[in-house]
Write a protein that holds these residues in place. Structure first.
Motif, PDB file in Angstrom:
ATOM      1  N   GLY A 182     118.964  -1.849  77.260  1.00  0.00           N
ATOM      2  CA  GLY A 182     118.318  -1.057  78.303  1.00  0.00           C
ATOM      3  C   GLY A 182     117.316  -1.885  79.079  1.00  0.00           C
ATOM      4  O   GLY A 182     116.500  -1.367  79.814  1.00  0.00           O
ATOM      5  N   LYS A 183     117.330  -3.203  78.855  1.00  0.00           N
ATOM      6  CA  LYS A 183     116.497  -4.104  79.649  1.00  0.00           C
ATOM      7  C   LYS A 183     117.339  -5.344  79.918  1.00  0.00           C
ATOM      8  O   LYS A 183     118.291  -5.623  79.187  1.00  0.00           O
ATOM      9  CB  LYS A 183     115.239  -4.482  78.877  1.00  0.00           C
ATOM     10  N   LYS A 184     116.974  -6.071  80.951  1.00  0.00           N
ATOM     11  CA  LYS A 184     117.725  -7.289  81.232  1.00  0.00           C
ATOM     12  C   LYS A 184     117.334  -8.321  80.172  1.00  0.00           C
ATOM     13  O   LYS A 184     116.148  -8.559  79.950  1.00  0.00           O
ATOM     14  CB  LYS A 184     117.371  -7.790  82.623  1.00  0.00           C
ATOM     15  N   SER A 210     109.323   6.058  89.648  1.00  0.00           N
ATOM     16  CA  SER A 210     109.198   4.593  89.579  1.00  0.00           C
ATOM     17  C   SER A 210     109.607   3.962  88.247  1.00  0.00           C
ATOM     18  O   SER A 210     109.897   2.773  88.194  1.00  0.00           O
ATOM     19  CB  SER A 210     107.751   4.207  89.904  1.00  0.00           C
ATOM     20  N   ILE A 211     109.616   4.740  87.158  1.00  0.00           N
ATOM     21  CA  ILE A 211     109.916   4.104  85.867  1.00  0.00           C
ATOM     22  C   ILE A 211     111.436   4.093  85.658  1.00  0.00           C
ATOM     23  O   ILE A 211     112.008   5.017  85.076  1.00  0.00           O
ATOM     24  CB  ILE A 211     109.238   4.841  84.694  1.00  0.00           C
ATOM     25  N   ALA A 212     112.091   3.084  86.165  1.00  0.00           N
ATOM     26  CA  ALA A 212     113.551   3.031  86.076  1.00  0.00           C
ATOM     27  C   ALA A 212     114.014   1.646  85.663  1.00  0.00           C
ATOM     28  O   ALA A 212     113.287   0.668  85.791  1.00  0.00           O
ATOM     29  CB  ALA A 212     114.171   3.427  87.404  1.00  0.00           C
ATOM     30  N   ARG A 213     115.219   1.608  85.166  1.00  0.00           N
ATOM     31  CA  ARG A 213     115.793   0.327  84.715  1.00  0.00           C
ATOM     32  C   ARG A 213     117.315   0.440  84.756  1.00  0.00           C
ATOM     33  O   ARG A 213     117.874   1.529  84.868  1.00  0.00           O
ATOM     34  CB  ARG A 213     115.333   0.012  83.294  1.00  0.00           C
ATOM     35  N   GLY A 214     117.970  -0.707  84.637  1.00  0.00           N
ATOM     36  CA  GLY A 214     119.419  -0.715  84.575  1.00  0.00           C
ATOM     37  C   GLY A 214     119.871  -0.580  83.133  1.00  0.00           C
ATOM     38  O   GLY A 214     119.162  -0.967  82.213  1.00  0.00           O
ATOM     39  N   LEU A 215     121.051  -0.004  82.934  1.00  0.00           N
ATOM     40  CA  LEU A 215     121.652  -0.012  81.604  1.00  0.00           C
ATOM     41  C   LEU A 215     122.718  -1.101  81.587  1.00  0.00           C
ATOM     42  O   LEU A 215     123.636  -1.096  82.398  1.00  0.00           O
ATOM     43  CB  LEU A 215     122.270   1.353  81.276  1.00  0.00           C
TER      44      LEU A 215
END
Lengths: 289, 276
Positions: free
Chosen positions: B90-92, B234-239
């Motif tokens: 869930g994080k790069k 704003s609290i977003a991320r790539g899966l």
């Protein structure tokens, strides 16, 4: 059985014993080897006594050591009287059908996986502790040790029963013949004679309480702090290993968990040694009084 | 009697061919495939992985897909060490990890991380400053943020969690987390803990929010698929899904499936934002 085949069997047993002993030593060597960077230069004591704050470069495991001790010891405080009472009921007070039924139930309990206890803890025990004591989240030392007590009790009960049953009947009959009551018979003959069995049961149960991961992981809350009361969230060494294990292999966090492994190993070894000595001190059945 | 059985059989065969051809879809490439895919890592990914696996395994019973959790750290590590075919994160992964393990990354969804409380809690909005203060322990009672006079029970995730990293970076601005915070080991465990504890605060992937917990508006923006998609939240991320080296065979097909129309539809159905 011929002498030849007997020798083969003997070799097999020897091999089994050698392998299990070797594996134990090997694991210790492995832990020490990987933890070596942490142990050199007297840093081992520092790790044992400082707090865990990876972002400040401090990788101490002191909170986890205290957490482990608190949870497992409290679990024994709950489990010992419970198991003793249950074993007395099964082996001494009632010898009829009730005793057999209880014994079967206890035997069945030994096979329940810890994750089941963990679930029961989350959905039943934690809300109960939170509502009854009105303290924090309910994920705390007390909840974890109550659940652990349930986990280790069946083992202790069965060991206690076995050691009570092993005391020769004639000893007990002698007490009764002298006009003693069943209770006196138990307190003055059965209990002293089964002392070594009781000690073994306590050792095994304590070992299991210290080594169990899932219950503490699911119920104790896992906060990295030295618990100030039984209602505080705490983390055990085993949960700490489980939680940090996922960190990057190359990181210091990861390396620090080898210190946890060594501490756990030393802790259980010392425990077993102390208890062995205690058994020696008390002597054997027949020499009492 | 016999003719009747034959008729039924015929009908069954007809129906089966018909139904499979009706499903003529992005799953076609899995037809007749066999083998195993091992997946581990990020717990936010699990609902999508499960649904994709269910569809694939229904069509091709010879394909075995196992899905484990463990957290993003575990996903990166196990993929890198070749223990699993696909490691979810869930994080790069860091540049160092990517080059050390030779990882290939596939970002198939966008996800928000939402602050959640128990539904019984009346607090439904917090500012970034309040969230940060609650997590450092500066604010320790719900009455200070408009709730009841009760101690706030903090919940956080372990170091391997991608959800934690995103939350820590973007919601806490890398602030400290109080030592008395409880640790949950997955998005699911966090949700279970918060739904049980009326005075709890925690954070989960937006895709995991349901009626058992209540999402809290962060700086006035309610976390939802729409607000994350529009970039308001704003609290977003790539899966991400990671493989060691370029994926091949079944693993490749699985990853490709996630990017097909059907795969992206699963992503949306499970509460995440599609990338296509």
């Amino acid at each position: 059985m011929t002498a030849g085949s007997e020798r083969v069997v003997e070799r097999l047993f020897f091999a089994a014993a050698f392998v299990s002993a070797f594996v134990t030593v090997f694991i210790f060597g492995f832990l020490v080897y990987y933890g070596l960077p942490l142990f050199s230069g007297g840093r081992f004591i520092e790790i044992l006594s400082s707090p865990w704050a990876p972002h400040q470069g401090s990788f101490g495991i002191y909170p986890m050591i205290v957490g482990t001790l608190a949870i497992s010891m409290l679990a024994m405080v709950f489990a010992f009287p419970l198991s003793m009472g249950c074993a007395i009921l099964i082996s001494v007070v009632s010898r009829g059908r009730l005793s057999k039924v209880i014994r079967k139930v206890v035997e069945a309990m030994t096979g329940i996986p810890t994750v089941v206890y963990g679930f029961v803890g989350i959905f039943l025990l934690i809300p109960l502790v939170r509502n009854v004591f009105d303290a924090g989240s309910g994920m705390c030392v007390l909840s974890a040790s109550l659940m652990l007590a349930v986990l280790v009790s069946p083992t202790m009960i069965l060991f206690f029963c076995d050691s009570f049953d092993r005391v020769p009947r004639s000893y007990g009959h002698a007490v009764l013949a002298l006009g003693g009551t069943r209770i006196q018979q138990f307190l003055h003959v059965t209990l002293p004679c089964s002392w070594p069995g009781i000690v073994v049961a306590v050792t095994l149960a304590l070992g299991r309480a210290v080594g169990d991961t899932l219950i503490a992981l699911m119920i104790a809350g896992n906060a990295v702090q030295v618990p100030g009361s039984v209602f505080d969230s705490a983390r055990t060494l085993t949960s700490h290993i489980a939680l940090v294990f996922a960190a990057d292999n190359e990181s210091l966090e990861f390396k620090a968990i080898f210190a946890c492994g060594v501490s756990l190993y030393l802790f259980t070894t010392i425990l077993v040694l102390i208890i062995r000595l205690a058994v020696h001190e008390r002597g054997k059945c027949g020499q009492v009084r | 009697m016999r003719s009747r059985i034959l008729m039924l059989l015929g009908a069954a065969i007809f129906f089966m061919t018909f139904s499979t051809s009706a499903m003529a879809s992005d799953l076609d490439s899995f037809k007749g495939e066999k083998g195993e895919i091992k997946i581990a890592g990020g717990t936010a990914h699990i609902p999508v992985m499960k649904e994709a696996a269910r569809r694939i395994m229904t069509l091709s019973p010879d394909v075995q897909i196992s899905i484990a959790g463990g957290g993003s750290g575990v996903g990166i590590k196990q993929a890198g060490e070749g223990l699993v075919d696909i490691g979810n994160s869930g994080k790069k992964p860091s540049e160092d990890e990517i080059s050390r393990y030779g990882l290939h990354l596939f970002q198939w969804a966008i996800d928000g991380v939402a602050v959640i409380v128990n539904p019984a809690n009346k607090v439904r909005a917090l500012t970034q400053q309040q969230v940060a203060d609650i997590y450092t322990g500066k604010i320790s009672n719900w009455k200070d943020v408009g709730g009841v006079d009760k101690q706030i029970n903090l919940y956080t995730r372990d170091e391997a969690s991608g959800t934690r990293e995103v939350f820590w970076n973007q919601a806490l601005k890398k602030g400290e987390i109080a030592a008395n915070a409880n640790f949950s080991v997955s998005n699911g465990a966090m949700k279970a803990a918060i739904s049980q504890d009326p005075f709890a605060i925690g954070y989960v992937s937006v895709g995991h929010i349901d009626e058992s917990v209540a999402a809290v508006a962060f700086d006035g923006v309610i976390p939802s698929r729409e607000t994350v998609k529009e970039g308001k939240y704003s609290i977003a991320r790539g899966l991400y899904s990671c493989t060691k080296g370029a994926p091949a065979g079944l693993t490749k097909k699985f990853l490709e499936y996630l990017f097909t129309e059907e795969g992206q539809q699963i992503v949306v159905e499970q509460g995440f934002i599609a990338v296509k």
